[in-house]
Each structure stands twice: as C-alpha cells, then as structure tokens.
Design an enzyme around this catalytic site. Structure first.
Site, PDB file in Angstrom:
ATOM      1  N   GLY A  67     -24.137  -1.757  54.475  1.00 19.92           N
ATOM      2  CA  GLY A  67     -23.509  -0.441  54.352  1.00 19.92           C
ATOM      3  C   GLY A  67     -23.955   0.241  53.073  1.00 19.92           C
ATOM      4  O   GLY A  67     -24.041  -0.396  52.019  1.00 19.92           O
ATOM      5  N   ASP A  89     -12.900   1.583  43.311  1.00 16.46           N
ATOM      6  CA  ASP A  89     -13.400   0.610  44.301  1.00 16.46           C
ATOM      7  C   ASP A  89     -14.279  -0.445  43.645  1.00 16.46           C
ATOM      8  O   ASP A  89     -14.218  -1.632  43.969  1.00 16.46           O
ATOM      9  CB  ASP A  89     -14.279   1.316  45.349  1.00 16.46           C
ATOM     10  CG  ASP A  89     -13.460   2.031  46.405  1.00 16.46           C
ATOM     11  OD1 ASP A  89     -12.286   1.665  46.594  1.00 16.46           O
ATOM     12  OD2 ASP A  89     -13.997   2.956  47.041  1.00 16.46           O
ATOM     13  N   GLY A 145     -19.991   5.329  50.724  1.00 13.92           N
ATOM     14  CA  GLY A 145     -19.274   5.386  49.453  1.00 13.92           C
ATOM     15  C   GLY A 145     -18.885   4.007  48.924  1.00 13.92           C
ATOM     16  O   GLY A 145     -19.137   3.675  47.762  1.00 13.92           O
ATOM     17  N   LYS A 153     -16.144  10.033  50.342  1.00 15.52           N
ATOM     18  CA  LYS A 153     -16.257   9.551  48.956  1.00 15.52           C
ATOM     19  C   LYS A 153     -17.452  10.158  48.212  1.00 15.52           C
ATOM     20  O   LYS A 153     -17.359  10.418  47.014  1.00 15.52           O
ATOM     21  CB  LYS A 153     -16.354   8.025  48.935  1.00 15.52           C
ATOM     22  CG  LYS A 153     -15.053   7.364  49.368  1.00 15.52           C
ATOM     23  CD  LYS A 153     -15.115   5.855  49.299  1.00 15.52           C
ATOM     24  CE  LYS A 153     -13.817   5.267  49.829  1.00 15.52           C
ATOM     25  NZ  LYS A 153     -13.617   3.877  49.518  1.00 15.52           N
TER      26      LYS A 153
HETATM   27  O1  LIG Z   1     -11.488   2.509  50.590  1.00 19.02           O
HETATM   28  C1  LIG Z   1     -10.333   2.706  50.264  1.00 19.02           C
HETATM   29  C2  LIG Z   1      -9.230   2.511  51.185  1.00 19.02           C
HETATM   30  C3  LIG Z   1      -8.507   3.814  51.399  1.00 19.02           C
HETATM   31  O2  LIG Z   1      -9.363   4.711  52.019  1.00 19.02           O
HETATM   32  C4  LIG Z   1      -7.311   3.567  52.354  1.00 19.02           C
HETATM   33  O3  LIG Z   1      -7.610   3.226  53.491  1.00 19.02           O
HETATM   34  O4  LIG Z   1      -6.158   3.675  51.965  1.00 19.02           O
HETATM   35  C5  LIG Z   1      -8.059   4.360  50.057  1.00 19.02           C
HETATM   36  C6  LIG Z   1      -9.237   4.566  49.135  1.00 19.02           C
HETATM   37  O5  LIG Z   1      -8.776   4.953  47.857  1.00 19.02           O
HETATM   38  C7  LIG Z   1      -9.982   3.274  48.947  1.00 19.02           C
HETATM   39  O6  LIG Z   1     -11.114   3.463  48.168  1.00 19.02           O
END
Ligand SMILES: O=C1C[C@@](O)(C(=O)O)C[C@@H](O)[C@@H]1O
Length: 510
Positions: free
Chosen positions: A366, A329, A369, A291
């Site tokens: 954490g 997010d 990202g 990210k």
């Molecule tokens: O953190 C996540 C979850 C994700 O990584 C997924 O597991 O599908 C998809 C990403 O866009 C989102 O920000």
C-alpha cells in the site's frame, strides 16, 4: 472546558407499523432504547375506521407525535389529524400543504393543548441555500406552526451548512432531518445548533443518515451538547467502520472536555474545509482516501507530516483559526511494531537507542496515506523499505521518497530474499466487508518475523490469523488505532489522553 448541564433535547424515533399491537410493542422498545418520544406514522397502519387507532393515539406509553403524510389519501389524512387534535395528543405533525388547507388552518387556530409540527420535504432543485431554506421556513411559519420540520435530501455533507445556519437563527423551534448517509451530522449536531429534536433508529437498524437510538444513548449522549460544544470528526469515505466515535466521545466526557466527535462522510475534502471554516469545527481525524489531499487544505503542516505527505489529524488553532496538520499514524504504527519486536526478542524494558527494525527488510503493501506514514517511519529507523502497491507508479514514487525499492504487486507472493523480514499491510485489503481477503498468501508469510496490519476492522484480519499460524509475531491495527487516537486526543484537547480508559473502551468493542 467544563461539560455543561444537560440540555432539554428530545430524542424521537419514527414508528411505521401495520397494526396497533406492533405499534405498542415498538413504543415499549423505543422506551427501553432511550427515546423521549415516538412519532406514530399512522399512514403506515392498516385500519378500516379511524376509531381503531383511537386507543393508540390517546394513551401511548411515551409522549407521541401523530403524523399522517400520504397525499393520495387526503380525506383519511384530515380525519386522522383532526381526531388526534380532538384527543389532545402532545404533537400532531402535518405536511405544509395540509396545514395550508383552509379547513385545516381553522382547526390549527382553534387547537387547545396540542403542538402543531408543520413539515416540508425538499428534494432536488439544486443545492439548498440559506435563501431557499429561509423561504420554505417563512411559509411554514405562516401556518401558525409551533414547531417546523425541514426534511431535506442532501448530496454532500457540505449541503448541511445552510441547514445549521437556519437551526441557529430560526425563531420558532425547528427540526432538521437530512436524509441519506451524508446527512448523519444533521442529527448528531442538531442540539449544538439548537435543533428541537433528533431522530434515531429503533432496534439498531441501519438507516442512512440516522444514528441508532442506542448510539445516541451510549456513545453520543447528546443531552450534554450545548452551543459551546466543540465539534470534532472523522473526515473519511467510507466512515461507518470507524471506532473513533466510541472512543473519543466517552474520553471527552471522562476528562470533562466539552466536545463531540462525529463521523463525517466527505467526498470533496477541499470543499469540506472551505465550507466548515468556523471555530466551532475544532479538529478532525482524517481517514481514507483524504490523508494526502488534506495536506493542501492546511495552513501549516508539522514537519513529520510534511515529509510524509499525509495528515491524519487537523486542528483549528484557537488563537488564529488556522488549520494545522499532523501525522499521528507514523509513530503509532512504528512504535507498536518496535514494542512487539522487542518483546519477541526478550529485550522488553531494556533501554536501547537502536530500533529493532534497523537493518531489516520492511515490506510494505500500500502506498496511500497510511502507507506513506509507515514507509517514512521505517526509513527513519534504518529499515530497508520495499513497497508493493497495485498502482506501481505510486509505489515507485514513495520508494524514491524513502530511498527504498518498488516492486510489482504480482511478485509479492514470491518475494523471499531473506528470513526474518517485517511485513506491514497499509492497504484496505481485508477490511470489512471484505474480511475474507488477504494481501499475501499464507505460504508466503513464512518469510516474516513480524506481520502488522493497519486494518483494524476486523481486529483479527485473515492476514494476521494466517501469519500467526505460520509462527510470525502479529501486531493488530487496533494497537495502531489506539496509539494514533491517543495522539489525536492530546492535540484535540491540549490535555493528556486517559490512556487506560481509552484502551479499555476500544478493547471492549472488538
Ligand atoms: O487511519 C486511521 C483510522 C481512522 O481513519 C478511523 O478509522 O477512525 C482515523 C484516522 O485518524 C487514523 O489515521
């Protein structure tokens, strides 16, 4: 964009069984799971005379490819293939070396109805290039093959770019099978680029690089894919845990948008975007650990994502092909926390300009990202942000960016300055397969009014279970996942996301 009519794609599964009975049972199973044809790997069978497999190869209950690839048993190999040709099976598959054998060449040229698949396996020798693949394909084509099959071991998802190019330009039907977990999109995107057939694994078996037959039938429905289909995917590592494919693919179909969404196991995000720079690759979700580095891959970054320093969505802008980064997010997590707090406080539906987070201590675990998105979101709502991260320097850098405070990770279990705090886990602690772990011991959770976990696999993490046991309101990462995906879907398609439909889909899967 309209969904096109069904294509003529074939879905195949390779069967390796010792006995005829097992083969027959597997064929039945393959039929149930939606395979159009089966590859009978005769070299996996135990038989003392060729006539023992006659019945199987003559009357399989699904169209079949008969293959035999065991260089050590050349005589048996030739016998089996010749027998299959005599019996007029739909397809006979043989290695390039066998097909070039003068004895076999003669048989190939005098075949009647059987289609010959000639295969080559490329392993090692550096990255595949268009030239290398072109040479191999030219050799296979010279054998008089009806269909060619290129099996290739790949180290990186970017190694597949020349494979897709071959699929697009090859004059003879071509099957491309990239082996290994980084090769999965060779099957899922095969029909987009004109692949002759795709392979799926039987019985939900997890085979690196192969989708399951069931996912091909239920999730991807590759029969709807055509050359105009836009490609979307999750750029992440790991990627297998994501529920994105089971959400976005049905939602595309539901809204009649011609797109496919696939897991993309990416090691080097810069190289990935450099390689897949064509307009076919229309949009991306970005997951751990990409990210933050993905920001530098974008031509433009939305101001919110820029201030956060992390993108989770990238769109290739249709008018100029530029990559534009967003962060869905932040709002999804913060709004989910706010809604739950309002509900707890009984102010649901009452319009208020003040966030229920304002003035509260917001403890964040954490600083990657997702952590950055939460820290900036909490700060924008007037919370006092305290950050714990295993790497203290990262926590400190993020705390400075949001005028918050960073503390050493070891103090997290005894951090108890006041009651009614908010805890948000944005680390991967507790994510499958480590679902027995939790970032904060149960005893320390008593200080929190609300606990949020960005981890969504499992839905009910150990952290959330223990927080509920000590009386906190809990917000699952599933809620954040749904909300960020709704935002992504809008960006991907330029249209409204079918929210009720998508919510139902996700909730059914957990
Ligand atoms: O953190 C996540 C979850 C994700 O990584 C997924 O597991 O599908 C998809 C990403 O866009 C989102 O920000």
């Amino acid at each position: 964009m309209e969904v096109a009519a069904k294509n003529s794609l074939l879905v195949c599964t390779q069967l390796e069984c010792e006995t005829t009975e097992e083969m027959q049972a597997s064929i039945e199973q393959a039929k149930v799971e939606g395979a159009d044809l089966v590859e009978l790997c005769i070299d996996s069978m135990e038989f003392s005379h060729i006539s023992e497999v006659d019945k199987l190869i003559q009357h399989p209950t699904l169209p079949a490819i008969v293959s035999y690839s065991d260089e050590a048993c050349k005589n048996t190999c030739l016998q089996v293939l010749r027998r299959a040709l005599d019996l007029d099976v739909e397809f006979v598959e043989m290695d390039y070396e066998v097909a070039s054998d003068p004895l076999m060449s003669e048989i190939i040229y005098s075949r009647s109805n059987t289609k010959i698949i000639v295969s080559s396996y490329l392993n090692g020798g550096g990255k595949p290039t268009t030239e290398k693949l072109g040479d191999v394909i030219a050799c296979m084509q010279a054998t008089g093959a009806d269909v060619m099959k290129l099996e290739i071991a790949v180290d990186s998802i970017t190694d597949l770019a020349p494979v897709f190019e071959m699929l697009t330009h090859c004059q003879v039907p071509l099957i491309a099978l990239a082996v290994g977990s980084r090769g999965l999109i060779s099957q899922l995107l095969g029909p987009k680029f004109g692949g002759f057939l795709v392979y799926g694994s039987l019985g939900g078996k997890s085979v690196p690089g192969l989708p399951t037959l069931v996912s091909l039938k239920q999730v991807y429905q590759l029969e709807h894919i055509n050359p105009d289909t836009k490609i979307f995917g999750l750029v992440s590592n790991p990627v297998g845990h994501s529920k994105g494919p089971i959400l976005h693919n049905p939602a595309f179909r539901h809204t009649r948008f011609n797109g496919i969404y696939v897991p993309m196991l990416v090691d080097d995000v810069k190289e990935f975007f450099r390689t897949y720079s064509g307009t076919d690759f229309a949009g991306f979700s970005v997951g751990i650990p990409h990210k933050e580095p993905a920001v530098a891959c974008c031509d433009e970054v939305h101001p919110l994502a820029k201030s956060i320093g992390a993108v989770n969505t990238i769109i290739r802008r249709p008018i100029d092909g530029k990559l534009v980064g967003y962060n869905t997010d932040c709002e999804s997590a913060i709004s989910a926390i706010e809604d739950a707090l309002r509900e707890r406080q009984g102010i649901n539906g009452v319009a208020s300009h003040t966030s229920p987070i304002a003035g509260k201590i917001f403890v964040l675990v954490g600083a990657g990202g997702a952590g950055r998105a939460l820290a900036f979101g909490a700060k924008s709502r007037g919370a006092r942000v305290i950050i714990f991260n295993r790497n203290y320097e990262r926590a400190k850098a993020l705390a400075d960016a949001v005028s918050g405070e960073a503390l050493h990770f070891e103090y997290l279990h005894e951090f108890f300055p006041e009651k009614g705090m908010i805890l948000a886990n944005a680390s991967a602690i507790g994510m499958e397969p480590n679902s027995d772990q939790s970032p904060v011991p149960k005893e320390a959770l008593k200080a929190y009014e609300l606990v949020f976990d960005a981890v969504y696999t499992p839905r009910n993490t150990r952290l959330l279970r223990e927080a509920a046991e000590v009386g906190a309101t809990v917000v699952s990462g599933v809620e954040m996942f749904i909300r960020q995906a709704l935002g992504q879907f809008r960006l991907f398609t330029g249209g409204l996301a079918p929210e009720d439909f998508m919510r139902k889909l996700v909730l059914e899967q957990f």
